[in-house]
Design a protein around this motif. Structure first.
Motif, PDB file in Angstrom:
ATOM      1  N   SER A  97      19.543  40.363  81.274  1.00 42.21           N
ATOM      2  CA  SER A  97      18.946  41.695  81.431  1.00 42.21           C
ATOM      3  C   SER A  97      18.284  41.884  82.790  1.00 42.21           C
ATOM      4  O   SER A  97      17.988  43.018  83.191  1.00 42.21           O
ATOM      5  CB  SER A  97      17.899  41.941  80.334  1.00 42.21           C
ATOM      6  N   ARG A 101      17.983  44.557  88.504  1.00 38.97           N
ATOM      7  CA  ARG A 101      16.581  44.969  88.433  1.00 38.97           C
ATOM      8  C   ARG A 101      15.769  44.422  89.607  1.00 38.97           C
ATOM      9  O   ARG A 101      16.134  43.430  90.252  1.00 38.97           O
ATOM     10  CB  ARG A 101      15.960  44.491  87.123  1.00 38.97           C
ATOM     11  N   PRO A 109       9.122  44.448  85.494  1.00 40.59           N
ATOM     12  CA  PRO A 109       9.879  45.392  86.335  1.00 40.59           C
ATOM     13  C   PRO A 109       8.969  46.243  87.205  1.00 40.59           C
ATOM     14  O   PRO A 109       7.909  46.688  86.765  1.00 40.59           O
ATOM     15  CB  PRO A 109      10.638  46.245  85.316  1.00 40.59           C
ATOM     16  N   ASP A 111      10.693  48.602  89.247  1.00 38.79           N
ATOM     17  CA  ASP A 111      11.641  49.623  89.699  1.00 38.79           C
ATOM     18  C   ASP A 111      11.569  50.902  88.874  1.00 38.79           C
ATOM     19  O   ASP A 111      12.369  51.829  89.073  1.00 38.79           O
ATOM     20  CB  ASP A 111      13.070  49.077  89.680  1.00 38.79           C
ATOM     21  N   GLY A 112      10.629  50.972  87.905  1.00 40.00           N
ATOM     22  CA  GLY A 112      10.457  52.176  87.121  1.00 40.00           C
ATOM     23  C   GLY A 112      11.582  52.469  86.149  1.00 40.00           C
ATOM     24  O   GLY A 112      11.753  53.606  85.699  1.00 40.00           O
ATOM     25  N   ARG A 113      12.337  51.436  85.771  1.00 40.11           N
ATOM     26  CA  ARG A 113      13.495  51.640  84.897  1.00 40.11           C
ATOM     27  C   ARG A 113      13.280  51.046  83.503  1.00 40.11           C
ATOM     28  O   ARG A 113      14.226  50.694  82.822  1.00 40.11           O
ATOM     29  CB  ARG A 113      14.746  51.041  85.537  1.00 40.11           C
ATOM     30  N   GLY A 114      12.042  50.947  83.077  1.00 41.99           N
ATOM     31  CA  GLY A 114      11.773  50.477  81.727  1.00 41.99           C
ATOM     32  C   GLY A 114      11.617  48.982  81.632  1.00 41.99           C
ATOM     33  O   GLY A 114      11.746  48.242  82.608  1.00 41.99           O
ATOM     34  N   THR A 115      11.331  48.525  80.412  1.00 44.41           N
ATOM     35  CA  THR A 115      11.056  47.107  80.180  1.00 44.41           C
ATOM     36  C   THR A 115      12.339  46.286  80.201  1.00 44.41           C
ATOM     37  O   THR A 115      13.444  46.807  80.072  1.00 44.41           O
ATOM     38  CB  THR A 115      10.361  46.911  78.826  1.00 44.41           C
TER      39      THR A 115
END
Length: 436
Positions: A97, A101, A109, A111-115
């Motif tokens: 995962s 990232r 994270p 990058d502001g793209r969730g967990t």
């Protein structure tokens, strides 16, 4: 804050119920007592007043007192704040995962793209590959850069350094290698660099493409411990994929900032400064990181490129000198070539790959040797040629070098957005050098 409230907040975090207390704080070290700890244990410091929390590592023990180097800054903490022992140790979550990232050294994270939902834990600190378990480096690792593939060929599992002064172009070369490398997994560690450079590197040097890439970031405003362990955490991620039989590209910028972080930690703990203020621990730390790269029997490989910032373009800098002795090759970037507009500005004559001769064909080897020889002749006689003092016909080999000068410079020049297949590079080099 009531003790019952603290227990509730820490119930699911694998922290001990017993706790110690802070007795002294300075800008970089927290002194505590009341816990039975070991060197490198992870602890959590919780403020009694503000409920602020931070994680730290035990770096020194003196009788009943122990010293904690925090992963963040110490503002807001005071004497008698609680210290809890983390029973899980210094581990990070790893898994597929992470691909694509941008994360911090704890794999959180940014990058502001969730967990990121990876449950497998991996220790940040591991022993390097045992000497007798290392595989032979016998395969070419193509990076898509002609001057490297043709004249400084590297192999799968090799460790190389990119040595450069500030502003010479190492970030651009890093981007070229990441984009052009023949590797299914790519790990990029940006350690101690300016925060502005992170999005710039992703957008400008990588074109915004993070396919099969993990970027681990610890910027210059992070604590020394974050910068130090950011490098080890990135290597642990690379080892996870290597253990899955993948061939991994690991690239780190920069070793110098990593060593500077250890310099801050070491001096704060009272280590004696040596050359350029580096304590002994800064130099002993380098092989602990670099030797973890390589090729392991029955598993995959980690081919590593470590950038080294040379202060004042001085190759005798202690970090540069120590790195050269550990690595399997070095790529030196030249400010003079940058001034002449030759990119990437790789100084072929000052650079070397220690495994090149074992992984390329005899024809390729002869062509590379001849290129170096002709290029050396051009450099040695450059002034004579420029002022017109050299008479053509005096030296047949120098005549050949002059005739091929333009084509040789064209060979080592390459646009930042282009990469060339290894076979194509080899054919171009052998055709240029071995044809009459």
């Amino acid at each position: 804050m009531p003790l019952s409230s603290l227990k509730e907040r820490l119930a699911n975090k694998n922290y001990s119920v017993s706790f110690g207390t802070v007795v002294k704080i300075n800008a970089t070290v927290i002194t505590a007592k009341g816990l039975n700890v070991s060197i490198s244990d992870m602890v959590k410091i919780v403020s009694n007043e503000t409920e602020k929390e931070t994680v730290g590592m035990v770096t020194e023990i003196d009788g009943n007192s122990f010293y904690i180097t925090p992963f963040s800054f110490v503002e807001g903490f005071r004497s008698n704040d609680k210290v809890f022992l983390d029973s899980t140790g210094l581990n990070i979550p790893v898994g597929p995962s992470l691909l694509g990232r941008v994360v911090d050294p704890f794999m959180r994270p940014i990058d502001g793209r969730g967990t990121i939902n990876d449950s497998e834990l991996s220790p940040i600190i591991k022993a390097p590959i045992a000497a007798m378990n290392r595989g032979m480096i016998d395969e070419v690792f193509s990076v898509g850069v002609k001057s490297i593939d043709g004249l400084l060929t590297c192999g799968k599992g090799q460790k190389l350094g990119i040595f450069a002064g500030s502003g010479v172009g190492k970030s651009t070369l890093m981007g070229m290698i990441v984009r052009g490398a023949d590797a299914p997994i790519k790990i990029v560690a940006l350690i101690g660099e300016r925060g502005r450079e992170v999005p710039e590197f992703i957008e400008k040097n990588l074109g915004g493409d993070l396919t099969n890439t993990v970027i681990i970031v610890a910027t210059s405003d992070d604590s020394p411990l974050m910068r130090k362990y950011g490098a080890f955490a990135a290597m642990s991620v690379a080892e996870y994929f290597k253990d899955k039989n993948e061939d991994v590209l690991f690239i780190m910028d920069s070793v110098t900032r990593f060593a500077m972080a250890q310099r801050e930690i070491g001096l704060a703990l009272g280590e004696p400064p040596t050359s350029k203020g580096y304590p002994p621990s800064s130099l002993t730390l380098l092989p602990q990181l670099m030797e973890r790269a390589g090729k392991e029997e029955g598993k995959g490989s980690i081919t590593a490129f470590f950038t080294v910032l040379i202060e004042g373009d001085d190759m005798s800098d202690p970090i540069a000198d120590q790195s050269r002795s550990i690595l399997d090759g070095h790529i030196v970037l030249s400010r003079e070539m940058t001034d002449f507009g030759i990119y990437p500005p790789i100084h072929i004559l000052n650079s070397a790959s220690r495994v090149m001769n074992d992984i390329i064909s005899q024809e390729h080897f002869k062509a590379a040797i001849k290129f170096r020889r002709l290029y050396t002749l051009l450099k040695e006689n450059e002034m004579l040629i420029r002022i017109g003092a050299y008479v053509k016909g005096s030296d047949a080999e120098l005549d050949e070098a002059i005739d091929k000068k333009e084509k040789m410079e064209r060979f080592i020049s390459q646009g930042a957005s282009f990469y060339v297949a290894f076979e194509e590079t080899r054919e171009e080099l052998t055709s240029l050098m071995l044809s009459q």
